[in-house]
Write an enzyme that holds these catalytic residues in place. Sequence first.
Site, PDB file in Angstrom:
ATOM      1  N   ASN A 241       0.834  -1.205   0.000  1.00 47.60           N
ATOM      2  CA  ASN A 241       0.000   0.000   0.000  1.00 47.60           C
ATOM      3  C   ASN A 241       0.865   1.249   0.000  1.00 47.60           C
ATOM      4  O   ASN A 241       1.918   1.274   0.641  1.00 47.60           O
ATOM      5  CB  ASN A 241      -0.879   0.060   1.261  1.00 47.60           C
ATOM      6  CG  ASN A 241      -1.920  -1.021   1.324  1.00 47.60           C
ATOM      7  OD1 ASN A 241      -2.373  -1.533   0.307  1.00 47.60           O
ATOM      8  ND2 ASN A 241      -2.299  -1.384   2.539  1.00 47.60           N
TER       9      ASN A 241
ATOM     10  N   LYS B  30       0.783  -3.896   5.456  1.00 45.39           N
ATOM     11  CA  LYS B  30       1.342  -4.780   6.470  1.00 45.39           C
ATOM     12  C   LYS B  30       2.359  -5.753   5.873  1.00 45.39           C
ATOM     13  O   LYS B  30       3.409  -6.018   6.462  1.00 45.39           O
ATOM     14  CB  LYS B  30       0.224  -5.541   7.184  1.00 45.39           C
ATOM     15  CG  LYS B  30      -0.745  -4.650   7.943  1.00 45.39           C
ATOM     16  CD  LYS B  30      -1.663  -5.431   8.852  1.00 45.39           C
ATOM     17  CE  LYS B  30      -0.925  -5.962  10.049  1.00 45.39           C
ATOM     18  NZ  LYS B  30      -0.363  -4.899  10.900  1.00 45.39           N
TER      19      LYS B  30
ATOM     20  N   THR C 128       1.370  -9.577  21.169  1.00 48.16           N
ATOM     21  CA  THR C 128       2.040  -8.298  21.386  1.00 48.16           C
ATOM     22  C   THR C 128       1.090  -7.344  22.107  1.00 48.16           C
ATOM     23  O   THR C 128      -0.090  -7.272  21.797  1.00 48.16           O
ATOM     24  CB  THR C 128       2.504  -7.680  20.058  1.00 48.16           C
ATOM     25  OG1 THR C 128       1.375  -7.482  19.191  1.00 48.16           O
ATOM     26  CG2 THR C 128       3.511  -8.595  19.360  1.00 48.16           C
TER      27      THR C 128
ATOM     28  N   ALA D  87       3.386   0.822  11.672  1.00 42.55           N
ATOM     29  CA  ALA D  87       4.360  -0.220  11.297  1.00 42.55           C
ATOM     30  C   ALA D  87       5.128  -0.810  12.477  1.00 42.55           C
ATOM     31  O   ALA D  87       6.012  -1.634  12.271  1.00 42.55           O
ATOM     32  CB  ALA D  87       5.351   0.279  10.244  1.00 42.55           C
ATOM     33  N   ALA D  88       4.776  -0.438  13.702  1.00 39.10           N
ATOM     34  CA  ALA D  88       5.502  -0.986  14.856  1.00 39.10           C
ATOM     35  C   ALA D  88       5.335  -2.502  14.949  1.00 39.10           C
ATOM     36  O   ALA D  88       6.306  -3.244  15.122  1.00 39.10           O
ATOM     37  CB  ALA D  88       5.022  -0.323  16.139  1.00 39.10           C
ATOM     38  N   GLY D  89       4.087  -2.970  14.838  1.00 38.08           N
ATOM     39  CA  GLY D  89       3.835  -4.409  14.901  1.00 38.08           C
ATOM     40  C   GLY D  89       4.436  -5.155  13.728  1.00 38.08           C
ATOM     41  O   GLY D  89       4.920  -6.287  13.872  1.00 38.08           O
ATOM     42  N   ASP D  90       4.405  -4.525  12.556  1.00 41.77           N
ATOM     43  CA  ASP D  90       4.983  -5.155  11.368  1.00 41.77           C
ATOM     44  C   ASP D  90       6.498  -5.246  11.484  1.00 41.77           C
ATOM     45  O   ASP D  90       7.102  -6.256  11.097  1.00 41.77           O
ATOM     46  CB  ASP D  90       4.615  -4.356  10.111  1.00 41.77           C
ATOM     47  CG  ASP D  90       3.119  -4.316   9.884  1.00 41.77           C
ATOM     48  OD1 ASP D  90       2.434  -5.286  10.258  1.00 41.77           O
ATOM     49  OD2 ASP D  90       2.638  -3.311   9.328  1.00 41.77           O
TER      50      ASP D  90
ATOM     51  N   ASN E 243      11.616  -6.397  19.685  1.00 43.21           N
ATOM     52  CA  ASN E 243      11.199  -5.259  20.517  1.00 43.21           C
ATOM     53  C   ASN E 243      12.128  -4.067  20.307  1.00 43.21           C
ATOM     54  O   ASN E 243      11.679  -2.917  20.241  1.00 43.21           O
ATOM     55  CB  ASN E 243      11.189  -5.638  21.996  1.00 43.21           C
ATOM     56  CG  ASN E 243       9.972  -6.431  22.415  1.00 43.21           C
ATOM     57  OD1 ASN E 243       9.000  -6.508  21.682  1.00 43.21           O
ATOM     58  ND2 ASN E 243      10.038  -7.025  23.589  1.00 43.21           N
TER      59      ASN E 243
ATOM     60  N   THR F  38      11.327   2.102  15.367  1.00 39.84           N
ATOM     61  CA  THR F  38      10.273   2.459  14.417  1.00 39.84           C
ATOM     62  C   THR F  38       9.327   3.516  14.979  1.00 39.84           C
ATOM     63  O   THR F  38       8.976   4.475  14.278  1.00 39.84           O
ATOM     64  CB  THR F  38       9.472   1.198  14.030  1.00 39.84           C
ATOM     65  OG1 THR F  38      10.318   0.326  13.286  1.00 39.84           O
ATOM     66  CG2 THR F  38       8.259   1.537  13.187  1.00 39.84           C
TER      67      THR F  38
ATOM     68  N   ARG G 239      10.021   7.353  14.778  1.00 40.95           N
ATOM     69  CA  ARG G 239      10.150   8.012  13.482  1.00 40.95           C
ATOM     70  C   ARG G 239       8.807   7.994  12.749  1.00 40.95           C
ATOM     71  O   ARG G 239       7.948   7.170  13.042  1.00 40.95           O
ATOM     72  CB  ARG G 239      11.239   7.308  12.652  1.00 40.95           C
ATOM     73  CG  ARG G 239      12.555   7.226  13.423  1.00 40.95           C
ATOM     74  CD  ARG G 239      13.749   6.925  12.566  1.00 40.95           C
ATOM     75  NE  ARG G 239      13.842   5.550  12.127  1.00 40.95           N
ATOM     76  CZ  ARG G 239      15.004   4.912  11.944  1.00 40.95           C
ATOM     77  NH1 ARG G 239      16.153   5.530  12.198  1.00 40.95           N
ATOM     78  NH2 ARG G 239      15.024   3.663  11.504  1.00 40.95           N
TER      79      ARG G 239
ATOM     80  N   GLY H 196       6.111   7.630   9.535  1.00 44.46           N
ATOM     81  CA  GLY H 196       5.893   6.830   8.339  1.00 44.46           C
ATOM     82  C   GLY H 196       6.093   5.350   8.586  1.00 44.46           C
ATOM     83  O   GLY H 196       6.548   4.917   9.644  1.00 44.46           O
TER      84      GLY H 196
END
Length: 310
Positions: free
Chosen positions: A12, A41, A222, A252-255, A280, A286, A289, A291
């Site tokens: 995406n 994702k 998580t 995008a933290a989980g990704d 972690n 991530t 920052r 984006g």
Amino acid sequence: MTNRVTVIGSLNVDTILEIPRLPKPGETLAMGDQSFAGGGKGSNQGIAAGRAGADTHFIGKIGDDANGKFMVKSMTDSGINVDQVTVTKEAKTGQAFILLDKNGQNSILVYGGANQVLSTKDVDNAKDIIANSDFIITQFETPLAVAEAAFKVAKDNNVVTILNPAPAQEAIPASLLAVSDLVVPNETECQTLTGVEITDEASMIKGAEKLHAMGAKGVIITVGSKGAFYHTADGNYGFVDAFKVNAVDTTAAGDTFIGALSSQLKPDLSNLAEAIRFANRASSITVQRMGAHPSIPTLAEIDAAEKAAK
């Protein structure tokens, strides 16, 4: 030894709208700023794996448009093999519109587009790549039938499967969970899947055991800024604390967590806690920052952050 990771999933282009808070119904609200970045994702997880050191291939679908070309460049710039990213004229490249508030929390609207055109034929065309992987990862931004087909190829070739059941769906085929070695939901997704509200260790154990009963061999739940809980089918479990940082954007933290995890994890899951700690650390970078793709750290950055913390 370098892990070989294949990700099958979404691509995406993200439009990030910075706002003070979510607007109320009927309200017009001024934005602070807007920006564009690669996301989805699937591609986030692929880039996280690649930047963290894995030999990474991606299977996905884009539209015949500028956004598709943008996504391919974003992936290849991070060393991701995109030979199995194909173009369709049936739909536009996927897009996401991210409402980002002043506290770094986000709400996301997604247009699936070309991601929903991905088919089992694409899996057939990528069988050799899947078979030669150590891990394969997928999510729920592409059709579930495609995920299951890919995981079945993986299991026929002793490849470890990692399922990120996001965005959350209540009905997941038992046949998909049966070929999922490691299921990685957040606490909300775990509750959607199991009906168990995640509030403490006891509820995490109960949620994980329900997922085991559904077919999952290993589970990681998580829980955002707190960290991650893991539970394996043989009863091994524990919690790995997150690193405390000031988050500016949780996109995008989980990704990042899942991609980074796959770059370090051993196929027998014997170093699960250590790999979670590494993931972690990657996620903690991530969220500091803006984006999706731009925020995902490299292995050098993860190692530097680890060294600085000692």
